[in-house]
Design an enzyme around this catalytic site. Structure first.
Site, short mmCIF file in Angstrom:
data_model
loop_
_atom_site.label_atom_id
_atom_site.label_comp_id
_atom_site.label_asym_id
_atom_site.label_seq_id
_atom_site.Cartn_x
_atom_site.Cartn_y
_atom_site.Cartn_z
N HIS A 564 15.95 73.84 11.60
CA HIS A 564 15.35 72.50 11.57
C HIS A 564 14.20 72.40 10.55
CE1 HIS A 564 14.84 68.51 12.73
NE2 HIS A 564 14.70 68.61 14.04
N ASP A 568 17.73 68.35 9.05
CA ASP A 568 17.46 67.43 10.15
C ASP A 568 18.73 67.16 10.95
OD1 ASP A 568 14.77 67.13 9.54
OD2 ASP A 568 15.15 65.51 8.12
#
Length: 594
Positions: A564, A568
């Site tokens: 992450h 995204d």
């Protein structure tokens, strides 16, 4: 006697296998149960043991060739070919000329005591039972070490044909039938029903056709004994001894008398066991394997209404599938009944206590390396996972249509894996953020200009990830060949460090072991990994020109685990959606030659 080596059943859904490596060459000596060759299927990679000791006379299927389950792979000469031909001379009892001497008959009678134990026909039958072909429990999966015999489909004394289902075996992975490795007579059952045996263990013995069961030769020996005294009193027995009339041929007289032993052979019908076998056959329809029960429950099929096509009317997997297809139109009514079926059919698995329980052992080096890498990846990355469901019905149909011609043309089998690799690599070109690397020291991001896809392989030594270099530039055939080559090197422990390094993205096919999906860990130096779940048939909503309908489709889950810090959730969703679209469109006809 020539013993045929056939491809055994390696799982309920496995219909073919590819010979990846012969461990013996023609002319070499092999022992019973010694590993003879390695075979790869879309479910498992395993070794096939030799069904008998002898010399590898002929290899029928070369390396990298694909054949169906039950196909002949090789022929082993077990060295008993000469005795097998010996019964032919037994036809000599025909000469029944009838000269005189009763005194000479008495003399041969004493000599007969020696030849009696060795009458050619009986000796051959005895040799068949002692030196028959062993039926062994084949490897039924990478992690399967034993199996339980749930039902014998033949009884001692029954005739069997090569590749004919002989018994049913249940493991913690699969319930399957074990075929007969050769034609002949079932002489002995070593492992009874509900008994558990290790992979490679001897289950039964098959002798030459017409041979008596192992216990039969014992009563046969006493039989000739009464035959010897008989000639002394009655004239009838003297008739067989008569062929010794001429003095010179007297020495030959005992040989014709020897056929007297085959005469009791009719008494060998002692295997009255076929009688119970017949009764057993009529009852077989009542027995249903756990796998069939489960399949029937899943499809809402009432087993009482299914006509079995197996041995003795036994219900098989194919019968349940056919019944389910036939009942699709009326599926709404049987649905409630199906709901109750699973509860009654479910059974707790028989779990054996592992010998590792309570032990303390040294951690293997490769296990330590894998563990260190996974902990490092989890500690250094912000990992999470996204999942999508994919309808691969069209793709699976294309594979079924093309796999035979593809194997003939390309020399490798066509598994579903190349399609997933192709789709994943193609989507990486449009979504470079998934095919990237974070350079923490420099504070930069590298977007790779090639798609080097690592393929997670579950080997005996542990998890290994060989890399298909430039996968984005390969077609389906190129990916299939690269995958087969790398997997073969991993199994043979010939993989090099260069072939295990350089991956920019990884794919893990945990579905091959039955998992629906996994939250897999991103390897160090990458930002994403794709997990492929098991492909299963499920009811799904389908949009058609006539409207919305529900149909049975081949469905699978794709899981993308990602870092992450760079990727995204929206990036992951866009990538997964692209892969899903490519797979569901299934536009691979040109590459498959369709």
């Amino acid at each position: 006697m020539a013993v045929s080596v056939t491809l055994p059943a390696l799982g309920e859904s496995v219909t073919e296998g590819t010979v990846t490596r012969w461990l013996k060459a023609e002319g070499e000596r092999v022992e019973a149960d010694e590993p003879l060759l390695e075979v790869s299927t879309d479910k498992v990679d395993t070794e096939i043991p030799s069904p008998a000791a002898g010399v590898l006379a002929s290899i029928k299927v070369a390396e990298d060739e694909t054949v169906e389950v039950g196909a002949e792979l090789a022929v082993i000469d077990d060295g008993t070919g000469a005795p097998a031909a010996a019964p032919a001379p037994a036809a000599e009892p025909a000469p029944a000329a009838q000269p005189e001497p009763a005194p000479q008959a008495a003399a041969p009678s004493t000599e007969q005591a020696a030849p009696a134990p060795a009458p050619t026909a009986e000796a051959t039958a005895g040799a068949g039972s002692a030196e028959g072909t062993d039926v062994v429990l084949p490897a039924l999966g990478e992690s399967v070490t034993e199996g339980t015999v749930t039902r014998w489909l033949k009884s001692v004394g029954d005739s069997v044909e090569a590749d004919e289902p002989l018994l049913e075996v249940s493991t913690d992975k699969v319930d399957t039938e074990i075929p007969a490795p050769t034609s002949g007579t079932l002489l002995e059952i070593v492992v009874g029903e509900d008994e558990t045996a290790e992979v490679g263990a001897k289950l039964a013995v098959i002798g030459v056709a017409g041979a008596a069961p192992a216990a039969a030769p014992a009563p046969a020996a006493p039989a000739p004994a009464p035959a010897a005294p008989a000639p002394a009193a009655p004239a009838a027995p003297a008739a067989p001894a008569a062929p010794a009339a001429p003095a010179a041929p007297a020495a030959a007289a005992p040989a014709p008398v020897a056929p007297a032993a085959p005469a009791p052979a009719p008494a060998a019908p002692a295997p009255v066991t076929p009688a119970p076998a017949a009764a057993q056959a009529t009852d077989e329809g009542a027995y249903v394997t756990p796998l069939v029960r489960k399949l029937a429950a899943e499809n809402g099929v009432d087993l009482a209404s299914v006509k079995g096509t197996g041995v003795g009317g036994r219900i098989r997997k194919q019968d349940v599938i056919a019944a389910a297809e036939a009942a699709k139109a009326a599926a709404a009514a049987p649905a409630p009944a199906a709901a109750a079926a699973p509860a009654a059919a479910k059974k707790a698995p028989a779990l054996e206590v592992s010998p590792l329980r309570g032990q303390t052992v040294k951690m293997p080096r490769i296990r330590k390396v894998i563990g260190d890498n996974m902990v490092k990846a989890l500690h250094e990355q912000a990992q999470l996972s996204s999942v999508v469901e994919v309808d691969v019905t069209r793709l699976m149909r294309l594979r079924t249509q093309a796999k035979d011609s593809f194997a003939a043309r390309e020399g490798v089998k066509l598994s579903p894996m190349p399609f997933f690799v192709k789709a994943a690599a193609q989507a990486l070109k449009a979504h470079p953020v998934i095919n990237a690397k974070i350079n923490e020291a420099e504070g930069t991001i590298t977007y790779f200009d090639s798609e080097n896809v690592g393929i997670a392989v579950d080997s005996e030594k542990g998890l290994m990830t060989p890399v298909i270099k430039g996968a984005g530039d390969l077609n389906i055939a190129g990916i299939a060949k690269a995958t087969a080559d790398l997997a073969g090197k991993v199994r043979a422990s010939k993989i090099t460090p260069d072939e295990l390094s350089g991956a920019t993205f990884t794919i893990s096919n945990t579905g091959s072991r039955g998992a629906l999906f996994d939250t897999i860990i991103v390897p160090p130096g990458q930002v994403a990994i794709l997990g492929i779940g098991a492909t299963v048939k499920r009811p799904a909503v389908i949009e058609t020109e006539e409207g919305t309908v529900i149909g049975v489709r081949d469905m699978t889950y794709l899981t993308l685990s990602y870092d992450h810090r760079l990727v995204d959730g929206a990036d992951a969703a866009r990538y997964l959606t692209a892969v899903k679209a490519i797979l569901e469109a299934g536009e691979f006809e040109v590459e498959l030659g369709l």
